[in-house]
Write a protein that holds these residues in place. Structure first.
Motif, PDB file in Angstrom:
ATOM      1  N   VAL A 164       0.839  -1.205   0.000  1.00  0.00           N
ATOM      2  CA  VAL A 164       0.000   0.000   0.000  1.00  0.00           C
ATOM      3  C   VAL A 164       0.871   1.251   0.000  1.00  0.00           C
ATOM      4  O   VAL A 164       0.620   2.203  -0.753  1.00  0.00           O
ATOM      5  CB  VAL A 164      -0.973  -0.011   1.206  1.00  0.00           C
ATOM      6  N   ILE A 165       1.905   1.266   0.813  1.00  0.00           N
ATOM      7  CA  ILE A 165       2.812   2.422   0.845  1.00  0.00           C
ATOM      8  C   ILE A 165       3.474   2.596  -0.510  1.00  0.00           C
ATOM      9  O   ILE A 165       3.580   3.717  -1.029  1.00  0.00           O
ATOM     10  CB  ILE A 165       3.855   2.259   1.972  1.00  0.00           C
ATOM     11  N   PHE A 166       3.922   1.501  -1.136  1.00  0.00           N
ATOM     12  CA  PHE A 166       4.531   1.579  -2.455  1.00  0.00           C
ATOM     13  C   PHE A 166       3.543   2.108  -3.486  1.00  0.00           C
ATOM     14  O   PHE A 166       3.883   2.960  -4.312  1.00  0.00           O
ATOM     15  CB  PHE A 166       5.047   0.207  -2.886  1.00  0.00           C
ATOM     16  N   ALA A 167       2.298   1.624  -3.435  1.00  0.00           N
ATOM     17  CA  ALA A 167       1.281   2.067  -4.392  1.00  0.00           C
ATOM     18  C   ALA A 167       0.984   3.551  -4.221  1.00  0.00           C
ATOM     19  O   ALA A 167       0.876   4.294  -5.206  1.00  0.00           O
ATOM     20  CB  ALA A 167       0.013   1.238  -4.225  1.00  0.00           C
ATOM     21  N   VAL A 168       0.859   4.000  -2.992  1.00  0.00           N
ATOM     22  CA  VAL A 168       0.587   5.420  -2.743  1.00  0.00           C
ATOM     23  C   VAL A 168       1.748   6.266  -3.222  1.00  0.00           C
ATOM     24  O   VAL A 168       1.556   7.312  -3.864  1.00  0.00           O
ATOM     25  CB  VAL A 168       0.290   5.656  -1.242  1.00  0.00           C
ATOM     26  N   MET A 169       2.966   5.837  -2.943  1.00  0.00           N
ATOM     27  CA  MET A 169       4.142   6.608  -3.359  1.00  0.00           C
ATOM     28  C   MET A 169       4.288   6.611  -4.886  1.00  0.00           C
ATOM     29  O   MET A 169       4.829   7.554  -5.455  1.00  0.00           O
ATOM     30  CB  MET A 169       5.413   6.046  -2.710  1.00  0.00           C
ATOM     31  N   SER A 170       3.809   5.591  -5.567  1.00  0.00           N
ATOM     32  CA  SER A 170       3.890   5.535  -7.020  1.00  0.00           C
ATOM     33  C   SER A 170       2.958   6.537  -7.673  1.00  0.00           C
ATOM     34  O   SER A 170       3.247   7.060  -8.744  1.00  0.00           O
ATOM     35  CB  SER A 170       3.561   4.128  -7.524  1.00  0.00           C
ATOM     36  N   PHE A 171       1.811   6.794  -7.057  1.00  0.00           N
ATOM     37  CA  PHE A 171       0.834   7.692  -7.636  1.00  0.00           C
ATOM     38  C   PHE A 171       1.090   9.156  -7.281  1.00  0.00           C
ATOM     39  O   PHE A 171       0.560  10.053  -7.935  1.00  0.00           O
ATOM     40  CB  PHE A 171      -0.585   7.301  -7.227  1.00  0.00           C
ATOM     41  N   LEU A 172       1.871   9.404  -6.270  1.00  0.00           N
ATOM     42  CA  LEU A 172       2.176  10.791  -5.889  1.00  0.00           C
ATOM     43  C   LEU A 172       3.183  11.386  -6.879  1.00  0.00           C
ATOM     44  O   LEU A 172       4.063  10.683  -7.370  1.00  0.00           O
ATOM     45  CB  LEU A 172       2.746  10.855  -4.488  1.00  0.00           C
ATOM     46  N   PRO A 173       3.078  12.663  -7.165  1.00  0.00           N
ATOM     47  CA  PRO A 173       4.055  13.291  -8.048  1.00  0.00           C
ATOM     48  C   PRO A 173       5.461  13.234  -7.433  1.00  0.00           C
ATOM     49  O   PRO A 173       5.625  13.494  -6.243  1.00  0.00           O
ATOM     50  CB  PRO A 173       3.586  14.741  -8.159  1.00  0.00           C
ATOM     51  N   GLY A 174       6.425  12.859  -8.228  1.00  0.00           N
ATOM     52  CA  GLY A 174       7.806  12.750  -7.735  1.00  0.00           C
ATOM     53  C   GLY A 174       8.053  11.510  -6.926  1.00  0.00           C
ATOM     54  O   GLY A 174       9.046  11.402  -6.219  1.00  0.00           O
ATOM     55  N   GLY A 175       7.147  10.525  -7.024  1.00  0.00           N
ATOM     56  CA  GLY A 175       7.305   9.281  -6.264  1.00  0.00           C
ATOM     57  C   GLY A 175       8.335   8.365  -6.923  1.00  0.00           C
ATOM     58  O   GLY A 175       9.028   8.738  -7.865  1.00  0.00           O
ATOM     59  N   VAL A 176       8.434   7.191  -6.422  1.00  0.00           N
ATOM     60  CA  VAL A 176       9.429   6.218  -6.884  1.00  0.00           C
ATOM     61  C   VAL A 176       9.247   5.891  -8.346  1.00  0.00           C
ATOM     62  O   VAL A 176       8.279   5.688  -8.919  1.00  0.00           O
ATOM     63  CB  VAL A 176       9.348   4.927  -6.048  1.00  0.00           C
TER      64      VAL A 176
END
Length: 57
Positions: free
Chosen positions: A45-57
């Protein structure tokens, strides 16, 4: 460090220890498996959220 006292303590603990029954073993396995699944799901879930945020992984 008193080696004789330490060995006596270890022997006393081993005498008190017993092999768990199949029910105890399976319950411990289920709880451990649920914990592993929960930690993995939270990481996903943390990875998915960070992927959708601008400038994420």
């Amino acid at each position: 460090m008193d080696v004789k006292y330490d060995l006596n303590s270890y022997v006393r603990v081993l005498k008190l220890a017993s092999t768990p029954s199949w029910e105890e073993f399976s319950q411990i396995g289920l709880i451990a498996g649920a914990g592993i699944f929960l930690v993995g799901f939270m990481g996903f879930v943390i990875f998915a959220v960070m992927s959708f945020l601008p400038g994420g992984v």
